[in-house]
Design a protein around this motif. Structure first.
Motif, PDB file in Angstrom:
ATOM      1  N   MET A  40      72.893  20.016  99.550  1.00  0.00           N
ATOM      2  CA  MET A  40      72.461  20.581  98.268  1.00  0.00           C
ATOM      3  C   MET A  40      71.247  21.473  98.537  1.00  0.00           C
ATOM      4  O   MET A  40      70.137  20.995  98.718  1.00  0.00           O
ATOM      5  CB  MET A  40      72.106  19.459  97.295  1.00  0.00           C
ATOM      6  CG  MET A  40      71.727  19.962  95.910  1.00  0.00           C
ATOM      7  SD  MET A  40      71.143  18.637  94.833  1.00  0.00           S
ATOM      8  CE  MET A  40      72.619  17.641  94.705  1.00  0.00           C
ATOM      9  N   TRP A  41      71.457  22.765  98.580  1.00  0.00           N
ATOM     10  CA  TRP A  41      70.390  23.692  98.947  1.00  0.00           C
ATOM     11  C   TRP A  41      69.460  23.976  97.771  1.00  0.00           C
ATOM     12  O   TRP A  41      68.242  24.122  97.966  1.00  0.00           O
ATOM     13  CB  TRP A  41      70.991  24.996  99.475  1.00  0.00           C
ATOM     14  CG  TRP A  41      71.871  24.747 100.665  1.00  0.00           C
ATOM     15  CD1 TRP A  41      73.225  24.616 100.671  1.00  0.00           C
ATOM     16  CD2 TRP A  41      71.439  24.538 102.006  1.00  0.00           C
ATOM     17  NE1 TRP A  41      73.671  24.342 101.943  1.00  0.00           N
ATOM     18  CE2 TRP A  41      72.594  24.296 102.790  1.00  0.00           C
ATOM     19  CE3 TRP A  41      70.202  24.526 102.643  1.00  0.00           C
ATOM     20  CZ2 TRP A  41      72.547  24.055 104.157  1.00  0.00           C
ATOM     21  CZ3 TRP A  41      70.135  24.298 104.005  1.00  0.00           C
ATOM     22  CH2 TRP A  41      71.292  24.064 104.753  1.00  0.00           C
ATOM     23  N   GLU A  89      71.872  28.235 108.674  1.00  0.00           N
ATOM     24  CA  GLU A  89      71.206  29.528 108.808  1.00  0.00           C
ATOM     25  C   GLU A  89      71.274  30.314 107.508  1.00  0.00           C
ATOM     26  O   GLU A  89      70.288  30.920 107.078  1.00  0.00           O
ATOM     27  CB  GLU A  89      71.847  30.320 109.953  1.00  0.00           C
ATOM     28  CG  GLU A  89      71.574  29.735 111.334  1.00  0.00           C
ATOM     29  CD  GLU A  89      72.078  30.644 112.441  1.00  0.00           C
ATOM     30  OE1 GLU A  89      72.551  31.764 112.129  1.00  0.00           O
ATOM     31  OE2 GLU A  89      71.994  30.239 113.612  1.00  0.00           O
ATOM     32  N   ALA A  90      72.440  30.309 106.889  1.00  0.00           N
ATOM     33  CA  ALA A  90      72.593  31.029 105.612  1.00  0.00           C
ATOM     34  C   ALA A  90      72.060  30.215 104.438  1.00  0.00           C
ATOM     35  O   ALA A  90      71.898  30.753 103.332  1.00  0.00           O
ATOM     36  CB  ALA A  90      74.056  31.375 105.382  1.00  0.00           C
ATOM     37  N   ARG A  91      71.837  28.916 104.678  1.00  0.00           N
ATOM     38  CA  ARG A  91      71.344  28.015 103.639  1.00  0.00           C
ATOM     39  C   ARG A  91      72.281  27.974 102.436  1.00  0.00           C
ATOM     40  O   ARG A  91      71.860  28.101 101.281  1.00  0.00           O
ATOM     41  CB  ARG A  91      69.916  28.384 103.219  1.00  0.00           C
ATOM     42  CG  ARG A  91      68.922  28.295 104.367  1.00  0.00           C
ATOM     43  CD  ARG A  91      67.553  28.804 104.002  1.00  0.00           C
ATOM     44  NE  ARG A  91      66.701  28.850 105.192  1.00  0.00           N
ATOM     45  CZ  ARG A  91      65.477  29.385 105.227  1.00  0.00           C
ATOM     46  NH1 ARG A  91      64.973  29.920 104.112  1.00  0.00           N
ATOM     47  NH2 ARG A  91      64.780  29.395 106.341  1.00  0.00           N
ATOM     48  N   GLU A  92      73.543  27.774 102.751  1.00  0.00           N
ATOM     49  CA  GLU A  92      74.547  27.596 101.709  1.00  0.00           C
ATOM     50  C   GLU A  92      75.722  26.818 102.284  1.00  0.00           C
ATOM     51  O   GLU A  92      75.852  26.659 103.499  1.00  0.00           O
ATOM     52  CB  GLU A  92      75.025  28.946 101.165  1.00  0.00           C
ATOM     53  CG  GLU A  92      75.690  29.832 102.197  1.00  0.00           C
ATOM     54  CD  GLU A  92      76.195  31.131 101.581  1.00  0.00           C
ATOM     55  OE1 GLU A  92      76.914  31.038 100.563  1.00  0.00           O
ATOM     56  OE2 GLU A  92      75.872  32.208 102.110  1.00  0.00           O
ATOM     57  N   THR A  93      76.577  26.295 101.403  1.00  0.00           N
ATOM     58  CA  THR A  93      77.750  25.529 101.802  1.00  0.00           C
ATOM     59  C   THR A  93      78.990  26.303 101.395  1.00  0.00           C
ATOM     60  O   THR A  93      79.231  26.546 100.209  1.00  0.00           O
ATOM     61  CB  THR A  93      77.741  24.138 101.138  1.00  0.00           C
ATOM     62  OG1 THR A  93      76.540  23.457 101.495  1.00  0.00           O
ATOM     63  CG2 THR A  93      78.931  23.324 101.608  1.00  0.00           C
ATOM     64  N   HIS A  94      79.775  26.688 102.404  1.00  0.00           N
ATOM     65  CA  HIS A  94      80.958  27.504 102.145  1.00  0.00           C
ATOM     66  C   HIS A  94      82.135  26.632 101.706  1.00  0.00           C
ATOM     67  O   HIS A  94      82.312  25.506 102.172  1.00  0.00           O
ATOM     68  CB  HIS A  94      81.347  28.280 103.402  1.00  0.00           C
ATOM     69  CG  HIS A  94      80.241  29.141 103.951  1.00  0.00           C
ATOM     70  ND1 HIS A  94      79.747  30.230 103.268  1.00  0.00           N
ATOM     71  CD2 HIS A  94      79.520  29.054 105.107  1.00  0.00           C
ATOM     72  CE1 HIS A  94      78.782  30.796 103.982  1.00  0.00           C
ATOM     73  NE2 HIS A  94      78.628  30.091 105.105  1.00  0.00           N
ATOM     74  N   TYR A  95      82.965  27.178 100.840  1.00  0.00           N
ATOM     75  CA  TYR A  95      84.222  26.557 100.400  1.00  0.00           C
ATOM     76  C   TYR A  95      84.003  25.124  99.884  1.00  0.00           C
ATOM     77  O   TYR A  95      84.785  24.223 100.148  1.00  0.00           O
ATOM     78  CB  TYR A  95      85.243  26.530 101.541  1.00  0.00           C
ATOM     79  CG  TYR A  95      85.447  27.870 102.194  1.00  0.00           C
ATOM     80  CD1 TYR A  95      86.066  28.913 101.506  1.00  0.00           C
ATOM     81  CD2 TYR A  95      85.008  28.095 103.495  1.00  0.00           C
ATOM     82  CE1 TYR A  95      86.245  30.163 102.104  1.00  0.00           C
ATOM     83  CE2 TYR A  95      85.174  29.337 104.098  1.00  0.00           C
ATOM     84  CZ  TYR A  95      85.788  30.360 103.396  1.00  0.00           C
ATOM     85  OH  TYR A  95      85.958  31.588 103.989  1.00  0.00           O
ATOM     86  N   ALA A 115      57.200  23.235 107.441  1.00  0.00           N
ATOM     87  CA  ALA A 115      57.878  22.813 106.208  1.00  0.00           C
ATOM     88  C   ALA A 115      59.387  22.763 106.419  1.00  0.00           C
ATOM     89  O   ALA A 115      60.059  21.835 105.951  1.00  0.00           O
ATOM     90  CB  ALA A 115      57.515  23.754 105.067  1.00  0.00           C
ATOM     91  N   TRP A 116      59.942  23.735 107.128  1.00  0.00           N
ATOM     92  CA  TRP A 116      61.380  23.734 107.386  1.00  0.00           C
ATOM     93  C   TRP A 116      61.769  22.693 108.435  1.00  0.00           C
ATOM     94  O   TRP A 116      62.944  22.304 108.520  1.00  0.00           O
ATOM     95  CB  TRP A 116      61.859  25.127 107.799  1.00  0.00           C
ATOM     96  CG  TRP A 116      62.087  25.981 106.589  1.00  0.00           C
ATOM     97  CD1 TRP A 116      61.271  26.953 106.085  1.00  0.00           C
ATOM     98  CD2 TRP A 116      63.200  25.906 105.703  1.00  0.00           C
ATOM     99  NE1 TRP A 116      61.798  27.478 104.937  1.00  0.00           N
ATOM    100  CE2 TRP A 116      62.989  26.869 104.678  1.00  0.00           C
ATOM    101  CE3 TRP A 116      64.354  25.132 105.656  1.00  0.00           C
ATOM    102  CZ2 TRP A 116      63.892  27.063 103.633  1.00  0.00           C
ATOM    103  CZ3 TRP A 116      65.252  25.332 104.617  1.00  0.00           C
ATOM    104  CH2 TRP A 116      65.023  26.272 103.624  1.00  0.00           C
TER     105      TRP A 116
END
Length: 532
Positions: A260-261, A279-285, A380-381
């Motif tokens: 959950m970004w 890296e893109a900070r998202e969840t595909h599909y 932080a990351w």
């Protein structure tokens, strides 16, 4: 994970811990099942239940011995590989481990000897009491270990002494009754019961397929199906409790498990499947199930679950606040043994809760007070664990858990209707091939619990990068290879001994034969002459 001193130390402890946990759950579950079987024997006086107790007890003993051998090493690693960790939190972490050794392990080990050598020396009731106390000792060992581990996940009942730079107990009751520790205990023990139930179910199914020890196999299957169904259902229910506590005390772990970004409107949906891209900070599909995550993580329809990006922003603020605590701490340490002025102590206590976040900067600068905005951003990351392994491991564990419920429920149905003699052969084969799956689920559970806590050795207090000993990477690598080699040999030895014991089946001693001959409840032993 970088293979520097920190990465190698993590890898070594992870390897030894996961090797060790191959033996622990079977010991936990078999101990209770032995007590159940012997209770039935004492109540019914049927010889087959005595044979069952002794046969499964042999497998328990093999597993217990190897488990002890692999577990002792882990406690020494705290001093060898994690010396600053031991210095920083040893006063708290060491207490449950000491109690486990003095109270639970000695009780367990002593009663294991009485269990094996007391059959002809103790009365039936006394031996039954030995078996039950052995089972309780086994579970008490797990209790104290998990209290220690639960404190690492949710440090409570302790405070840092700024002059000694050691965490000290402020309330042992808070450490003992830590809600995370209690949830971990019941969840882990239930998982161990499931492992043992599936093991007994699978071995019993193998006997039925071979037409050997039919009476023992069917009764063992009855116990395993009912015990396993209750245990596997408990694992799911108690896992829900662990999810709720993670949302309360380890928000980043929960967000990483869910990939959950960004914070979603309440109640958050559950991502059934997807492909996290860190890296893109998202969840595909991603495929979402509405409301489920909100109910698991908050048990409400109105409370939000913070996403990874939001938690990173919060971490930046905590790092900045922790730098203030670090600055005050340096002033206190400069006083030496002089009394700490009240004003200085008050300033430290106001910011000490975020000191651990300032220590995350030690990876980039020696003095956190010299950190730049870029350093704070990186630190932080660093609070975000690797998302994809957590995401998939959690779903493998959950999927297997529901499969165990289905499998044990089917066998329970056959058992309750007294139709175990009509179980299809394909279903017996499924039970046999399922034997290793509970171990995979249990290892996945520990991976989620420990990998999801990164980068913390103690959640929010001590980063892993600060906790290690000052060793060379080559030294840790050499010992890692040595441990892997030794533990692999022990696993091969265990599997050979277990396979041999299963192939040989139950052994009838003189008392067993006498009971079989004289008992009105004795049933014929359906064992072919070639197998005898």
């Amino acid at each position: 994970m970088d293979l520097d001193i920190v990465g190698l130390s993590r890898l070594q402890f992870a390897a030894t811990a996961m090797y060790h946990f191959l033996f622990v759950p079977l010991t936990l579950g078999l101990s209770i099942m032995l007590a159940i079987m012997e209770t039935v024997y004492v109540m019914t006086k049927r010889p087959v239940w005595r044979q069952m107790t002794k046969f499964w007890g042999t497998l328990f003993g093999i597993n217990f011995a190897i488990g002890v051998a692999t577990g002792i090493v882990m406690e020494f690693q705290f001093g060898m590989n994690w010396s600053y960790y031991s210095h920083y939190v040893g006063d708290i972490f060491g207490a449950p481990l000491a109690i486990e050794g003095l109270m639970a392990f000695f009780l367990e080990a002593t009663l294991v000897g009485l269990f094996f050598f007391g059959w002809e020396r103790l009365s039936k009731v006394k031996h039954l009491l030995v078996t039950w106390f052995m089972a309780l000792g086994t579970n008490f060992s797990a209790l104290w270990i998990l209290i220690a581990n639960g404190w690492m996940q949710n440090p409570t009942g302790a405070a840092l002494n700024p002059q000694t730079m050691r965490m000290e107990v402020t309330s042992f009751a808070d450490v003992l009754f830590n809600p995370v520790a209690q949830a971990k205990f019941v969840h882990t023990v239930s998982a161990g019961y499931t492992v043992a139930a599936i093991f007994v179910l699978g071995v019993s199914a193998w006997y039925l397929l071979k037409g050997r020890h039919i009476d023992l196999a069917r009764r063992s299957m009855t116990v395993a199906a009912s015990f396993g169904l209750a245990a596997s259902l408990s694992v799911v229910v108690l896992g829900d409790e662990s999810g709720y506590l993670s949302g309360e005390h380890q928000s980043m772990k929960l967000a990483a498990i869910e990939a959950m970004w960004d914070t979603q409107p309440a109640p958050a949906s559950f991502t059934a499947i997807g492909f996290p891209d860190q890296e893109a900070r998202e969840t595909h599909y991603a495929v979402h199930i509405p409301w489920v995550m909100g109910l698991i993580g908050t048990r409400s329809l109105t409370t939000e679950i913070p996403g990874i990006n939001n938690l990173v922003e919060q971490a930046k603020g905590r790092i900045a606040n922790g730098i203030i605590a670090y600055d005050v701490l340096e002033d206190i340490r400069a006083l030496g043994h002089q009394p700490i002025p009240d004003e200085l102590r008050a300033r430290f206590e106001a910011h000490s809760g975020d000191l651990g976040h300032a220590l995350l900067l030690k990876r980039y600068v020696d003095d956190p007070r010299q950190a730049t905005a870029e350093h704070i951003e990186k630190a932080a990351w660093d609070t975000v664990p690797q998302v994809a392994p957590l995401f998939w491991t959690f779903r493998i564990m959950v999927g297997l858990g529901f499969f165990f419920i289905l499998l044990t429920a089917v066998f329970f149905w056959y058992s309750a209707r007294h139709r175990l003699h009509n179980v299809p052969r394909w279903l017996l084969h499924v039970a046999v091939w399922t034997i290793p799956l509970p171990w995979i689920a249990a290892e996945c559970g520990w991976f989620v619990a420990e990998f999801g806590r990164q980068p913390w050795a103690i959640e929010g207090i001590l980063p892993v990068a600060v906790a290690v000993s000052n060793l060379s990477a080559s030294t840790v690598l050499l010992t890692l290879l040595g441990f892997v080699a030794i533990y692999t040999v022990l696993i091969v030895v265990e599997m050979k001994l277990m396979f041999k014991a299963v192939r040989n089946g139950p052994h009838l001693d003189a008392q067993d034969r006498e009971e079989v001959q004289t008992s009105p409840y004795a049933l014929p032993q359906h064992t072919p002459a070639s197998a005898s």
